[in-house]
Write a protein that holds these residues in place. Structure first.
Motif, PDB file in Angstrom:
ATOM      1  N   LEU A 173       0.889  -1.191  -0.271  1.00  0.00           N
ATOM      2  CA  LEU A 173      -0.235  -0.059   0.052  1.00  0.00           C
ATOM      3  C   LEU A 173       1.427   0.981   0.448  1.00  0.00           C
ATOM      4  N   LYS A 174       0.789   1.941  -1.217  1.00  0.00           N
ATOM      5  CA  LYS A 174       1.991   3.144  -0.688  1.00  0.00           C
ATOM      6  C   LYS A 174       1.660   4.206  -1.210  1.00  0.00           C
TER       7      LYS A 174
ATOM      8  N   ASN B 201      -2.794  -0.007  13.350  1.00  0.00           N
ATOM      9  CA  ASN B 201      -2.356   0.966  12.513  1.00  0.00           C
ATOM     10  C   ASN B 201      -0.092   1.339  13.235  1.00  0.00           C
ATOM     11  N   GLU B 202      -0.099   2.213  12.142  1.00  0.00           N
ATOM     12  CA  GLU B 202       1.940   2.233  12.149  1.00  0.00           C
ATOM     13  C   GLU B 202       2.204   2.086  13.460  1.00  0.00           C
ATOM     14  N   ASN B 203       1.105   2.076  14.404  1.00  0.00           N
ATOM     15  CA  ASN B 203       1.887   2.421  15.794  1.00  0.00           C
ATOM     16  C   ASN B 203       1.991   1.282  16.651  1.00  0.00           C
TER      17      ASN B 203
ATOM     18  N   TYR C 205      -3.683   1.286   7.901  1.00  0.00           N
ATOM     19  CA  TYR C 205      -3.733  -0.184   8.445  1.00  0.00           C
ATOM     20  C   TYR C 205      -3.672  -1.094   7.686  1.00  0.00           C
ATOM     21  N   SER C 206      -3.113  -1.480   8.964  1.00  0.00           N
ATOM     22  CA  SER C 206      -3.627  -4.107   8.742  1.00  0.00           C
ATOM     23  C   SER C 206      -4.167  -4.240   9.297  1.00  0.00           C
TER      24      SER C 206
ATOM     25  N   PHE D 174      -5.219  -1.124   4.299  1.00  0.00           N
ATOM     26  CA  PHE D 174      -6.058   0.309   4.053  1.00  0.00           C
ATOM     27  C   PHE D 174      -5.107   1.137   4.482  1.00  0.00           C
ATOM     28  N   ALA D 175      -5.888   2.307   3.722  1.00  0.00           N
ATOM     29  CA  ALA D 175      -5.308   3.557   4.341  1.00  0.00           C
ATOM     30  C   ALA D 175      -7.400   4.682   4.743  1.00  0.00           C
ATOM     31  N   ILE D 176      -6.744   5.418   6.082  1.00  0.00           N
ATOM     32  CA  ILE D 176      -7.331   6.563   6.016  1.00  0.00           C
ATOM     33  C   ILE D 176      -6.586   7.695   5.438  1.00  0.00           C
TER      34      ILE D 176
END
Length: 695
Positions: free
Chosen positions: A270-271, A558-560, A587-588, A606-608
């Motif tokens: 996901l870029k 999330n990324e954290n 997010y994964s 996916f991304a927010i």
């Protein structure tokens, strides 16, 4: 309930009276047990019995009384407050919030005592008596109007006091909804109408999916105000790395440009990309100079099989385009024997097949080939009756004549994938294709990308269509000669870029196979911060029957590394999850279900993304508010003219009570006092009989 005319009522009442009198006469004059009573006593008892019998018989007919009741409805004033972020985009939000609360309190004090005053806030959503915070991410005036119509249907709305900046970026223009507004609108203009220096990204068009090793187009719409001859740099970054850039020099003070870039998809994943316009001198609103977009790069290499009845320049043009992409492996067969098993391929292209000598039915309809997507290219060799017999969602009934020329007319409502503005410009100059002179019928599941334009007449006949038919992706090109499009594209632009874009987009859409596992999770690759993250899931047993008696769980990360645990709800033999609004970021997820002794898992990303609509346009649109007010019989006021607005409302002719008459129907049987009258008559008669010694 029985209803008669007046004439028949008199006749019926006369009959009741005669019957009651006859019964009473028999009871008291013909009955020998009553001979001990005096004539006066018998008359008294007869009168009591006569009235009680008559009244009971009358009530058993369920008579009713009609009367008109005057109803008075006091006027209602609705105060609507624009709570979107654009109101404070160019000013001090705390100061403006304080001022709006003061104005709201003033209006409540001066109008609330004499009128029924109701407050609403609106932005992305319309809320009853919401808090003024200017935190809404979108401006939707049409949602406000629809909410008022639903909540106050058939009520006496005397007027609406609308405080806003007139900027709308979602829904309809409220001026075009005047048929839904049957009350005057008194508007108070907020915000700043001064045209300011501004460079902004107005929109980004990019496919959300690409393949590793491919290149994909991105179209960025930009707008520049009061920046004539100022050179500004537009860049695209993937993370910290700059992947594209150009310099734009506006030729006037209200300049729009759509800039296209071709980007490398790179490695799978996901870029997240960022488009940025250089900040101009004296530019106040810099929040609209940056915009993000996300592309999901898939890993799988796509295998494409092309079958043709002999060599043809159309398949050569398609093959040359696909071979430029590293993620495609193309196999071409122009004569029999054709491969009988398509399961190793992601897409099969049939050029002018079936023919009169090659039905293809046995190959296409074999069990192993049932789920492989197919693109049909219809040409002069295509045997149309056999094509119709395959029943793939399209029926072509030939008419007198063999073929005709048809140019491509793009369908703006096509939604399976997007094409750039550059392609739309060159499409108009593409030569026509040779299409069957026929009547066309498509299954409703298909979407038409291009319609046929014949002799400059726009028709509804499809030229290129695609869709999902019986769970399988299918495409149709109802004409031959697309190789001429490739040559014409090079003649116009010394490049095949636009032709390649069309072929790549169509093939990529068709070749992207749906998940065929026992466990499928459906979700969007990109959500905005104002969207609720909604996902669904499907679970199948070993014989591929859909089931919903097992528990499906999912963990969002999330990324954290923060995790959120959810369990899907069961709805209509499927699974549903609403994870609500999530913060901006990548997010994964890991989803899991156990069926019998087997555990199935699904993972994804996916991304927010942030919503930047309220920062795109910050110049207040008081013209719209003025039009809305004057065309509904109201008036427009500035923020400093609130006192005048209040006085105008007080003196308005529309703020008057509305009176009307309502027909009321009352059944006499429901009147309790009549029951007590009957009881009293019978009781008095019974007492007198006992008192006079008659048992």
């Amino acid at each position: 309930m029985i209803s008669f005319g007046i004439k028949y009522w008199f006749i019926f009442l006369l009959v009741l009276v005669i019957l009651a009198a006859s019964i009473v006469f028999l009871l008291y004059f013909r009955n020998k047990d009553n001979q001990e009573l005096t004539k006066k006593q018998r008359i008294i008892l007869m009168i009591l019995r006569f009235f009680s019998f008559s009244l009971i018989a009358f009530l058993l007919l369920s008579p009713f009384i009609k009367n008109l009741k005057k109803m008075v409805q006091n006027p209602l004033i609705i105060a609507a407050w624009d709570n979107s972020g654009s109101v404070t985009a160019t000013g001090d939000s705390m100061q403006l919030t304080s001022e709006m609360i003061q104005i709201k309190n003033q209006i409540s004090n001066e109008l609330g005592s004499n009128y029924n005053l109701i407050h609403y806030t609106f932005g992305q959503e319309t809320k009853f008596d919401g808090e003024i915070s200017f935190s809404e991410k979108k401006s939707d005036y049409s949602n406000l109007i629809n909410t008022l119509n639903n909540n106050h249907f058939n009520e006496n709305i005397g007027a609406m006091l609308l405080a806003g900046d007139g900027i709308y970026n979602q829904g309809k223009n409220p001026v075009n909804m005047l048929e839904n507004i049957n009350f005057p609108v008194y508007s108070i203009g907020l915000g700043d109408t001064t045209e300011i220096t501004d460079a902004r990204i107005q929109g980004i068009k990019a496919n959300r999916t690409s393949f590793s090793g491919n290149r994909f187009p991105v179209e960025i719409d930009t707008r520049f105000l009061k920046l004539r001859n100022s050179s500004l740099r537009l860049t695209v970054h993937e993370g910290e790395k700059e992947v594209a850039q150009t310099v734009i020099t506006p030729s006037n003070n209200d300049y729009f440009q759509s800039q296209q870039f071709i980007l490398d998809a790179g490695e799978p994943g996901l870029k997240r990309f960022t488009a940025t316009i250089e900040i101009a001198e004296n530019e106040k609103n810099t929040r609209n100079n940056i915009e993000h977009f996300v592309v999901n790069v898939l890993e799988n290499k796509q295998k494409i099989l092309i079958l043709s009845d002999g060599a043809h320049p159309d398949i050569g043009a398609i093959k040359n385009t696909l071979e430029q992409q590293k993620s495609y492996e193309v196999s071409v067969f122009t004569e029999e024997p054709f491969p009988s098993n398509f399961s190793d391929f992601n897409l099969v292209i049939l050029n002018q097949l079936p023919t009169s000598g090659k039905s293809m039915a046995n190959i296409i309809e074999s069990e192993s080939n049932q789920k492989v997507p197919i693109l049909f290219i219809v040409g002069s060799k295509t045997f149309l009756p056999q094509l119709n017999a395959l029943a793939y969602g399209a029926t072509v009934q030939p008419r007198a004549g063999s073929a005709e020329e048809a140019q491509a007319l793009i369908n703006p409502a096509y939604a399976n994938f997007t094409l750039s503005e550059n392609f739309r410009e060159v499409l108009e100059k593409f030569p026509p294709l040779m299409v069957p002179f026929a009547n066309y019928q498509l299954d409703p599941e298909f979407n038409t990308l291009f319609f046929q334009k014949i002799k400059n007449i726009e028709t509804g006949k499809p030229l290129i269509s695609s869709g999902i038919f019986k769970g399988k992706k299918v495409g149709f090109v109802f004409g031959e000669g697309i190789w001429r499009w490739r040559l014409n594209n090079y003649f116009q632009n010394q490049s095949h870029a636009q032709f390649n874009e069309l072929v790549n987009q169509l093939v990529q859409y068709l070749a992207l196979r749906e998940n065929e596992d026992n466990f499928i999770v459906n979700y969007d690759l990109v959500y905005t911060e104002t969207d609720q993250v909604i996902m669904s899931a499907e679970v199948y047993n070993d014989v591929f029957e859909r089931i919903s008696n097992e528990e499906v769980t999912i963990v969002l990360s999330n990324e954290n590394g923060d995790e959120l645990d959810f369990t899907f709800d069961v709805r209509n033999n499927g699974y549903f999850l609403n994870a609500g609004n999530l913060p901006v970021g990548n997010y994964s997820f890991d989803a899991e279900v156990t069926v019998g002794n087997q555990t199935f898992t699904e993972t994804g990303n996916f991304a927010i993304t942030a919503v930047n609509l309220e920062n795109n346009v910050t110049q207040a649109n008081h013209r719209m508010l003025y039009q809305l007010s004057t065309q509904t019989g109201g008036a427009f006021f500035t923020q400093n003219e609130v006192n005048q607005a209040i006085e105008e409302l007080k003196n308005s002719n529309s703020l008057k009570p509305v009176s009307y008459f309502q027909e009321m129907i009352t059944e006499l049987l429901n009147l309790r006092w009549l029951f007590f009258v009957v009881l009293l008559l019978l009781s008095v008669e019974w007492f007198l009989r006992k008192y006079w010694g008659i048992y």
